[in-house]
Design a protein around this motif. Structure first.
Motif, PDB file in Angstrom:
ATOM      1  N   SER A   4     -12.429   1.567  -9.679  1.00  0.00           N
ATOM      2  CA  SER A   4     -12.377   2.965  -9.266  1.00  0.00           C
ATOM      3  C   SER A   4     -13.770   3.593  -9.234  1.00  0.00           C
ATOM      4  CB  SER A   4     -11.462   3.749 -10.198  1.00  0.00           C
ATOM      5  OG  SER A   4     -11.391   5.090  -9.809  1.00  0.00           O
ATOM      6  N   TRP A  70      -7.821  -3.661  -1.361  1.00  0.00           N
ATOM      7  CA  TRP A  70      -7.627  -2.349  -1.967  1.00  0.00           C
ATOM      8  C   TRP A  70      -6.297  -1.780  -1.519  1.00  0.00           C
ATOM      9  CZ3 TRP A  70     -12.000   1.315   0.223  1.00  0.00           C
ATOM     10  CH2 TRP A  70     -11.947   1.367   1.607  1.00  0.00           C
ATOM     11  N   THR A  71      -5.777  -0.909  -2.349  1.00  0.00           N
ATOM     12  CA  THR A  71      -4.493  -0.281  -2.050  1.00  0.00           C
ATOM     13  C   THR A  71      -4.719   0.910  -1.118  1.00  0.00           C
ATOM     14  OG1 THR A  71      -4.651   1.260  -3.904  1.00  0.00           O
ATOM     15  CG2 THR A  71      -3.618  -0.889  -4.344  1.00  0.00           C
ATOM     16  N   GLY A  73      -4.033   3.950  -1.845  1.00  0.00           N
ATOM     17  CA  GLY A  73      -4.612   5.013  -2.674  1.00  0.00           C
ATOM     18  C   GLY A  73      -6.109   4.851  -2.866  1.00  0.00           C
ATOM     19  N   GLU A  74      -6.555   3.623  -3.091  1.00  0.00           N
ATOM     20  CA  GLU A  74      -7.988   3.378  -3.261  1.00  0.00           C
ATOM     21  C   GLU A  74      -8.744   3.641  -1.956  1.00  0.00           C
ATOM     22  OE1 GLU A  74      -7.718  -0.076  -6.725  1.00  0.00           O
ATOM     23  OE2 GLU A  74      -7.582  -0.641  -4.604  1.00  0.00           O
ATOM     24  N   PHE A  76      -7.742   5.643   0.464  1.00  0.00           N
ATOM     25  CA  PHE A  76      -7.697   7.079   0.721  1.00  0.00           C
ATOM     26  C   PHE A  76      -8.722   7.817  -0.130  1.00  0.00           C
ATOM     27  CE2 PHE A  76      -5.784  11.353   0.087  1.00  0.00           C
ATOM     28  CZ  PHE A  76      -5.918  11.800   1.396  1.00  0.00           C
ATOM     29  N   LYS A  77      -8.869   7.398  -1.381  1.00  0.00           N
ATOM     30  CA  LYS A  77      -9.873   8.021  -2.254  1.00  0.00           C
ATOM     31  C   LYS A  77     -11.272   7.859  -1.648  1.00  0.00           C
ATOM     32  CE  LYS A  77     -12.071   7.514  -6.745  1.00  0.00           C
ATOM     33  NZ  LYS A  77     -12.123   6.760  -7.998  1.00  0.00           N
ATOM     34  N   LEU A 168      -6.127   9.557   6.063  1.00  0.00           N
ATOM     35  CA  LEU A 168      -4.792   8.980   5.881  1.00  0.00           C
ATOM     36  C   LEU A 168      -4.552   7.835   6.862  1.00  0.00           C
ATOM     37  CD1 LEU A 168      -2.640  12.202   5.394  1.00  0.00           C
ATOM     38  CD2 LEU A 168      -3.006  10.393   3.707  1.00  0.00           C
ATOM     39  N   SER A 171      -6.841   4.846   6.054  1.00  0.00           N
ATOM     40  CA  SER A 171      -6.399   4.205   4.817  1.00  0.00           C
ATOM     41  C   SER A 171      -5.181   3.323   5.061  1.00  0.00           C
ATOM     42  CB  SER A 171      -6.057   5.260   3.756  1.00  0.00           C
ATOM     43  OG  SER A 171      -7.187   6.021   3.449  1.00  0.00           O
ATOM     44  N   LYS A 175      -5.891  -0.710   4.484  1.00  0.00           N
ATOM     45  CA  LYS A 175      -5.443  -1.205   3.174  1.00  0.00           C
ATOM     46  C   LYS A 175      -5.193  -2.710   3.292  1.00  0.00           C
ATOM     47  CE  LYS A 175      -0.625  -0.564   3.978  1.00  0.00           C
ATOM     48  NZ  LYS A 175       0.518   0.195   3.963  1.00  0.00           N
TER      49      LYS A 175
END
Length: 189
Positions: A4, A70-71, A73-74, A76-77, A168, A171, A175
């Motif tokens: 992270s 990476w997921t 969420g990762e 998108f972050k 979004l 990502s 992903k």
């Protein structure tokens, strides 16, 4: 360094790099033709496509540097951090450009936009009364371009929303799950 923190560090580095590219490109276009970005649909689309391509390249590079997976969420972050930097930089750049570098730009751009809109409406065969009415409904373009607090806040919000949607989408596309390997299961004893 955990994953992270590495994503955050790489996103900041790449976000500032893309922001620098954005400012250099904007200044170059401004010195070529100050109203080009406001009046040329082709220039706007070209810049948009270029930045999508750069965001994809940056996203793939970040994913590779953190191990290739990476997921959502990762991802998108990472894109959200980059987007925040780009939106903030673009907003600050526009304020500096319109307040200090070229204070006459809002008036010049407003006149060029209104001329382009008028020409387009004439091309579609609208009568001059209809054109005048449509221009009156559109409001004073110069007021919309002036760097007032309301316009700055609105510009930042719209930029952030557009970059958020783009984040979004990118990502979801970029992903990549780590494959499950049979040798990674725990062994029975």
């Amino acid at each position: 360094m955990d994953k992270s923190a590495l994503i955050s560090k790489l996103s900041l580095k790449n976000g500032f790099m893309l922001a620098a590219v954005s400012v250099v490109l904007s200044l170059t276009l401004h010195f070529i033709d100050p109203v080009l970005v406001y009046t040329s649909f082709l220039a706007q689309v070209g810049i948009f496509v270029l930045f999508i391509a750069l965001l994809v390249v940056v996203g793939i590079n970040i994913r590779k540097e953190i191990g290739g997976f990476w997921t959502f969420g990762e991802a998108f972050k990472a894109f959200l951090i980059i987007s925040l930097i780009l939106a903030l930089t673009a907003t600050l750049y526009n304020v500096v450009l319109m307040k200090f570098i070229d204070p006459d730009l809002p008036a010049k751009a407003a006149a060029a936009i209104e001329d382009a809109q008028r020409a387009m409406m004439e091309k579609f065969g609208m009568a001059s009364e209809q054109i005048d009415e449509a221009m009156a409904k559109a409001g004073n373009m110069q007021e919309k371009l002036e760097p007032t607090f309301k316009n700055i806040f609105t510009s930042f919000g719209v930029s952030l929303a557009l970059y958020g949607v783009l984040s979004l989408i990118l990502s979801a596309i970029l992903k990549k799950k780590e494959p499950v390997r049979f040798d990674s299961f725990p062994k029975e004893t």
